[in-house]
Enzyme design. Structure first.
Site, PDB file in Angstrom:
ATOM      1  N   LYS A   1       0.827  -1.001  -0.046  1.00  0.00           N
ATOM      2  CA  LYS A   1      -0.028   0.005   0.012  1.00  0.00           C
ATOM      3  C   LYS A   1       0.971   1.229  -0.018  1.00  0.00           C
ATOM      4  O   LYS A   1       2.067   1.120   0.759  1.00  0.00           O
ATOM      5  CB  LYS A   1      -0.864  -0.137   1.212  1.00  0.00           C
ATOM      6  CG  LYS A   1      -1.939   0.920   1.217  1.00  0.00           C
ATOM      7  CD  LYS A   1      -2.746   0.658   2.481  1.00  0.00           C
ATOM      8  CE  LYS A   1      -4.046   1.487   2.542  1.00  0.00           C
ATOM      9  NZ  LYS A   1      -4.982   1.478   3.650  1.00  0.00           N
TER      10      LYS A   1
ATOM     11  N   SER B   1     -10.061   1.354   2.915  1.00  0.00           N
ATOM     12  CA  SER B   1      -9.231   2.078   1.989  1.00  0.00           C
ATOM     13  C   SER B   1      -8.062   1.099   1.132  1.00  0.00           C
ATOM     14  O   SER B   1      -7.368   1.951   0.058  1.00  0.00           O
ATOM     15  CB  SER B   1      -8.644   3.110   2.961  1.00  0.00           C
ATOM     16  OG  SER B   1      -7.540   2.486   3.745  1.00  0.00           O
TER      17      SER B   1
ATOM     18  N   SER C   1     -10.330  -1.470   6.976  1.00  0.00           N
ATOM     19  CA  SER C   1      -9.691  -1.221   5.548  1.00  0.00           C
ATOM     20  C   SER C   1      -9.026  -2.005   4.974  1.00  0.00           C
ATOM     21  O   SER C   1      -8.358  -2.007   3.733  1.00  0.00           O
ATOM     22  CB  SER C   1      -8.705   0.170   5.733  1.00  0.00           C
ATOM     23  OG  SER C   1      -9.553   1.137   5.601  1.00  0.00           O
TER      24      SER C   1
END
Lengths: 515, 98
Positions: A90, A165, A189
């Protein structure tokens, strides 16, 4: 034509073949890079692909594997199983010399001066970092539509969100661009995008993985975890105490994470005598019938395989949303004060120091981040602290006590939906922040209690993946993986297990043939 | 728990050092009040005797030896600064005068 066969192997299968020497890390990396290059224009999962760095790391891993093979079985066994296996990160994990945008315009052009702890650990293990993955800005969002770099598409339906997310981390694994990726989970997330993309995602216990070198969102909630079709070995590689994150726990990380049962019979045997709690508050009005049906079927399958199913109550579940949306924005408003346009990141000069702050932050942050900073600043401001922040921290105590009571009464794990819905079309919740927040109703209370939760695929509803959430007491990640592995074993013959995400099928069809 | 006025939203934006346009302010007044409505549920709970939870894993006072260790060089530490003058970060004057 890319060898997509290599990109559909599990990380464990890659690891075995790398050790045997019938596959090189370089071959794996080339296959994954080619697929990611070709499909990213449609998916927008990757914000950066580092082909040169990945090829160098793959060659290093191949050299380590070759030396170990020459030295014998003991040397091979001492290598981490991730040696030579591609992973994605990420884009809030620091990789020295590379970008780290956190999905925000305010960090455009920023270059990480050091490696995050987990980056060091992955390099030590010999894992090959392929690139950085898209996300909602500063991890605030449930759809990846709040990225400053455009939304990521769901590989199951390119017109729908992947969740968030960590949407890029989930979509990249579902598409087979990497077998493993790293995400972060503050209120859901990791678990929610894993559910919406039909893969496995684990939020470990708060404190299980060091956050040194990770862009902070809400410091009493943030935790790093793996996405995969087989995630345990990635957790093993990154978990454990690191003195640079004083909240990382000085507890041993079980090596048995590397030795989950190989056969379905052995895996399913784990269920006999296990007490699984079904919290009825998680089956709420507004939940899609198809999601509830899949979760009920999963519970029935677990019961049929020998688990004892117990109805339990977590009476403060409904307070999770309000509590989270006070505590997390409050912590975020403090953490994001550092983006001042002076020491790093986006900077706008507009006169004096105050004018510079207003212009830099006003133009650097997106709409959702501004909303959260405003909420947090208000909740912490003079006259409102007791009514909002202190109240929320007290209710947090009650939410945690619900879970403590269930586990204290002999429940081994809780079984619940991960998300009340399957993936929704782009834009459906973008203008209604509360509707977006409610999509995390089943994961927020678990985060408030700091507990580990894993989302695993449990079939489809209207052709889209449904996630099953398994929740355990603190530090029970190994038990959750064993339970998840057992569920996989008892559903190994399900027809949905062998389906490929159809959204990318058109891109993969041989040239000239249009379905 | 009350309703946030436009003036109050502007004040919070100032506290947060966020420069907002008129359109953003208008949108935020509506959205923040809608979100604050969700907080009202907390008033149903009597929490007078409940202690607050700030963190969940109950670790305390993990200390380390106070010894110097290698860190970023000055050049590395300053590499991301938007404006530099030699080994300094440039900011506008804070104390009076030009």
């Amino acid at each position: 034509m890319t060898d997509t066969g290599l990109t559909r192997l599990t990380a464990a299968a890659m690891s075995d073949r790398l050790r045997d020497g019938d596959l090189s890390s370089r071959e794996l990396v080339e296959a994954h890079l080619a697929l990611a290059d070709r499909e990213n224009p449609a998916l927008n999962a990757w914000l950066a692909l580092d082909g040169a760095g990945a090829r160098d790391a793959a060659d290093d891993a191949d050299a380590r594997l070759a030396v170990a093979r020459d030295e014998g079985a003991a040397a091979l066994a001492s290598l981490h199983p991730l040696c030579g296996v591609p992973v994605g990160l990420k884009d809030l994990v620091s990789v020295r010399g590379g970008q780290c945008t956190a999905g925000s315009r305010i960090l455009a052009g920023y270059v990480s001066p050091y490696d995050a702890h987990i980056t060091e650990r992955l390099r030590d293990a010999g894992a090959v970092i392929l690139g950085k993955l898209n996300m909602d800005e500063f991890a605030m969002g449930s759809s990846t539509e709040h990225s400053a770099y455009g939304p990521t598409a769901n590989p199951w339906d390119l017109g729908r969100v992947p969740g968030g997310s960590s949407g890029g981390s989930a979509a990249s694994v579902a598409a087979g661009h990497v077998p493993l990726s790293i995400g972060t989970d503050t209120g859901g997330s990791i678990r929610q995008p894993a559910a919406l993309c039909g893969i496995v995602g684990l939020k470990p216990t708060y404190g299980r993985v060091s956050r040194y070198g990770i862009v902070a969102f809400a410091s009493s909630l943030d935790q790093i975890g793996p996405f995969a079709r087989d995630a345990a070995m990635l957790l093993h590689a990154v978990a454990g105490r690191d003195e640079r994150d004083s909240t990382s726990a000085p507890l041993p990380v079980p090596d048995d994470l590397l030795h989950l049962p190989a056969t379905d019979d052995e895996a399913a045997g784990y269920l006999r005598g296990l007490r699984l709690g079904i919290p009825h508050e998680y089956f709420v009005a507004g939940m899609e019938p198809g999601v509830e049906a899949r979760v009920r079927e999963a519970v029935a399958a677990l019961a049929a395989a020998g688990a004892e199913i117990v109805d339990v109550s977590l009476p403060h579940t409904d307070y999770g949303l309000a509590t989270y949306y006070i505590v997390a924005p409050a912590e975020a408003s403090a953490n994001l004060a550092r983006y001042d346009g002076i020491r790093f990141g986006h900077a706008v000069r507009d006169g004096d120091v105050l004018a510079n702050y207003l212009a830099t932050r006003g133009s650097g942050f997106g709409a959702e981040v501004k909303r959260r900073i405003m909420l947090g600043t208000y909740a912490l401001s003079a006259g409102y602290y007791d009514a909002y922040y202190l109240k929320a921290q007290k209710v947090r105590t009650l939410i945690k006590a619900d879970f403590d009571a269930a586990f204290g009464a002999g429940i081994d794990a809780l079984v619940a939906p991960t998300s009340p819905s399957v993936a929704w079309p782009f834009g459906a919740k973008l203008d209604d922040p509360v509707a977006m927040y409610l999509s995390d109703a089943c994961t927020l209370p678990v985060s408030m209690a700091g507990l580990p939760g894993i989302s695993i695929p449990a079939g489809l509803s209207d052709g889209l993946p449904v996630g099953l959430q398994l929740i355990g007491p603190a530090w029970s990640e190994l038990a959750l993986f064993r339970l998840a592995r057992a569920y996989e074993a008892i559903t190994a013959d399900a027809s949905w297990r062998v389906l490929e995400p159809p959204g990318l099928a058109a891109l993969r069809a041989p040239a000239g043939i249009v379905p | 728990m009350g309703t946030l006025s436009r003036d109050e939203v502007e004040h919070v934006a100032h506290l947060a050092r966020l420069g907002l346009t008129d359109a953003e302010l208008t949108r935020l007044v509506g959205q923040l009040n809608h979100i604050l409505d969700q907080y009202a549920i907390l008033a149903r709970l009597d929490t007078d005797t409940i202690p607050p939870t700030a963190q969940t894993i109950e670790l305390e006072n993990i200390l380390r030896e106070d010894v110097a260790r290698p860190s970023l060089s000055q050049a590395e530490a300053l590499a991301n600064a938007p404006e530099r003058d030699g080994s300094y970060v440039v900011v506008p004057a804070i104390l009076g005068g030009d």
